[in-house]
Design an enzyme around this catalytic site. Structure first.
Site, PDB file in Angstrom:
ATOM      1  N   ASP A   8      39.346  -1.510  45.898  1.00  0.00           N
ATOM      2  CA  ASP A   8      38.896  -1.682  47.061  1.00  0.00           C
ATOM      3  C   ASP A   8      39.817  -0.339  47.640  1.00  0.00           C
ATOM      4  O   ASP A   8      39.953  -0.080  47.047  1.00  0.00           O
ATOM      5  CB  ASP A   8      39.478  -2.699  48.302  1.00  0.00           C
ATOM      6  N   SER A   9      39.100   0.345  48.533  1.00  0.00           N
ATOM      7  CA  SER A   9      39.832   1.686  49.217  1.00  0.00           C
ATOM      8  C   SER A   9      41.108   1.854  49.503  1.00  0.00           C
ATOM      9  O   SER A   9      41.696   2.419  49.548  1.00  0.00           O
ATOM     10  CB  SER A   9      38.130   2.020  49.958  1.00  0.00           C
ATOM     11  N   TYR A  40      36.705   4.986  52.385  1.00  0.00           N
ATOM     12  CA  TYR A  40      35.085   4.955  51.757  1.00  0.00           C
ATOM     13  C   TYR A  40      33.518   5.005  52.508  1.00  0.00           C
ATOM     14  O   TYR A  40      33.015   6.224  52.024  1.00  0.00           O
ATOM     15  CB  TYR A  40      35.245   4.185  50.808  1.00  0.00           C
ATOM     16  N   GLY A  41      34.512   5.064  53.833  1.00  0.00           N
ATOM     17  CA  GLY A  41      33.369   4.584  54.733  1.00  0.00           C
ATOM     18  C   GLY A  41      32.396   5.953  55.487  1.00  0.00           C
ATOM     19  O   GLY A  41      31.239   5.960  55.455  1.00  0.00           O
ATOM     20  N   CYS A  71      34.818  -4.007  48.119  1.00  0.00           N
ATOM     21  CA  CYS A  71      34.345  -3.333  49.561  1.00  0.00           C
ATOM     22  C   CYS A  71      33.203  -2.908  49.843  1.00  0.00           C
ATOM     23  O   CYS A  71      32.432  -2.642  48.361  1.00  0.00           O
ATOM     24  CB  CYS A  71      35.048  -1.799  48.696  1.00  0.00           C
ATOM     25  N   GLU A 150      44.814   0.636  57.526  1.00  0.00           N
ATOM     26  CA  GLU A 150      46.076   1.359  56.293  1.00  0.00           C
ATOM     27  C   GLU A 150      47.082   1.756  56.715  1.00  0.00           C
ATOM     28  O   GLU A 150      48.029   1.493  55.508  1.00  0.00           O
ATOM     29  CB  GLU A 150      45.328   2.415  56.054  1.00  0.00           C
ATOM     30  N   CYS A 182      33.218  -5.091  56.836  1.00  0.00           N
ATOM     31  CA  CYS A 182      33.804  -4.509  56.220  1.00  0.00           C
ATOM     32  C   CYS A 182      35.045  -5.496  55.505  1.00  0.00           C
ATOM     33  O   CYS A 182      35.624  -6.072  56.670  1.00  0.00           O
ATOM     34  CB  CYS A 182      34.908  -3.089  56.860  1.00  0.00           C
ATOM     35  N   HIS A 184      38.495  -4.013  55.025  1.00  0.00           N
ATOM     36  CA  HIS A 184      39.502  -4.483  56.332  1.00  0.00           C
ATOM     37  C   HIS A 184      39.939  -5.467  57.387  1.00  0.00           C
ATOM     38  O   HIS A 184      40.513  -6.090  58.455  1.00  0.00           O
ATOM     39  CB  HIS A 184      39.791  -3.246  56.681  1.00  0.00           C
TER      40      HIS A 184
END
Length: 267
Positions: A8-9, A40-41, A71, A150, A182, A184
């Site tokens: 994933d990012s 990345y978005g 992701c 993050e 997403c 996340h």
């Protein structure tokens, strides 16, 4: 059992790893967080496609026999490119759960919270058009949420304030179902419930992704010769930070596995 790579990012793919460890705990997992480049978005489609392919090749060199692109943005921008370039390895992607949301919604008003790149991708919009029917989709880019997650600010006041702002248009529209587009975002579920209430149906596709992974492992006959059940956590920024967040966010899933961590540079 197989050695499975998950990337994933950043830490979002831990939600998918968590489900993998619940459904298929006997495998060996390598998790790669490209945190130096998160999120990345908001990056170009071309950059995401090439970076995703580079990470998949790195995981294959580390011995991965199957790969999960955990992701949504990378799946939308790169999955076809990766599968074309690496046909011998099963590649499983993630995408917003639009289809199950259509079946679950009672009032046909569905919110989609996703990254900017996912919402503008051809893959997502083709899916949306194919299911439009009588449904009203209220899509919102969750700008700014991934960096906060993050940093581990899962329930911080600034995270709640930003999430309220993003969800306000959906509340006004009267949605009864919310798609988390997403990986996340499932970490924000307590805040989402606080804002939208418990009557809203939440769609997260992690379980379906791992079911598809299991089917592919059987298809490619990758269910033999079990290695020790270990997890290797790699980060392109700070492996210690990744490990601490993993212990905070998915502690139960990690308990039965040996965990190794390392910071890596991938050009």
């Amino acid at each position: 059992m197989a050695t499975i790579g998950v990337f994933d990012s950043g830490i979002g793919g831990l939600t998918v790893l968590n489900e993998a460890l619940r459904q298929a705990p006997a495998h060996h997992y390598i998790y790669l967080a490209d945190s130096v480049n998160a999120p990345y978005g908001e990056k170009s489609s071309e950059w995401v496609a090439q970076r995703s392919l580079d990470l998949c090749h790195w995981l294959a060199r580390e011995g991965c026999q199957a790969l999960v692109v955990a992701c949504n943005t990378a799946t939308a921008e790169a999955i076809a490119h990766i599968r074309n370039d690496m046909p011998a390895i099963p590649i499983i992607g993630v995408e917003p759960g639009i289809k199950p949301a259509v079946h679950q919604s009672n009032n046909q008003k569905i919110g989609v919270l996703a990254t900017q790149n996912t919402l503008k991708s051809d893959k997502f919009n083709a899916l949306l058009k194919s299911l439009q029917g009588d449904c009203e989709f209220i899509s919102q880019a969750g700008l700014g949420l991934v960096p906060l997650i993050e940093e581990g600010k899962i329930d911080a006041p600034e995270t709640e304030a930003l999430l309220r702002e993003h969800l306000s248009v959906m509340q006004t529209a009267g949605i009864d179902t919310l798609v988390l587009g997403c990986t996340h975002y499932p970490f924000l579920l307590p805040l989402i419930r606080k804002i939208l209430g418990n009557d809203i149906q939440i769609v997260d596709t992690s379980a379906a992704v791992i079911k598809q992974l299991t089917r592919k492992l059987e298809e490619f006959e990758l269910l033999q010769s079990p290695p020790p059940r270990t997890i290797r956590l790699y980060s392109t920024l700070d492996a210690d930070h990744l490990h601490q967040l993993a212990k905070q966010l998915i502690p139960t899933a990690l308990e039965q596995h040996g965990v190794e961590t390392s910071t890596v540079f991938i050009s």
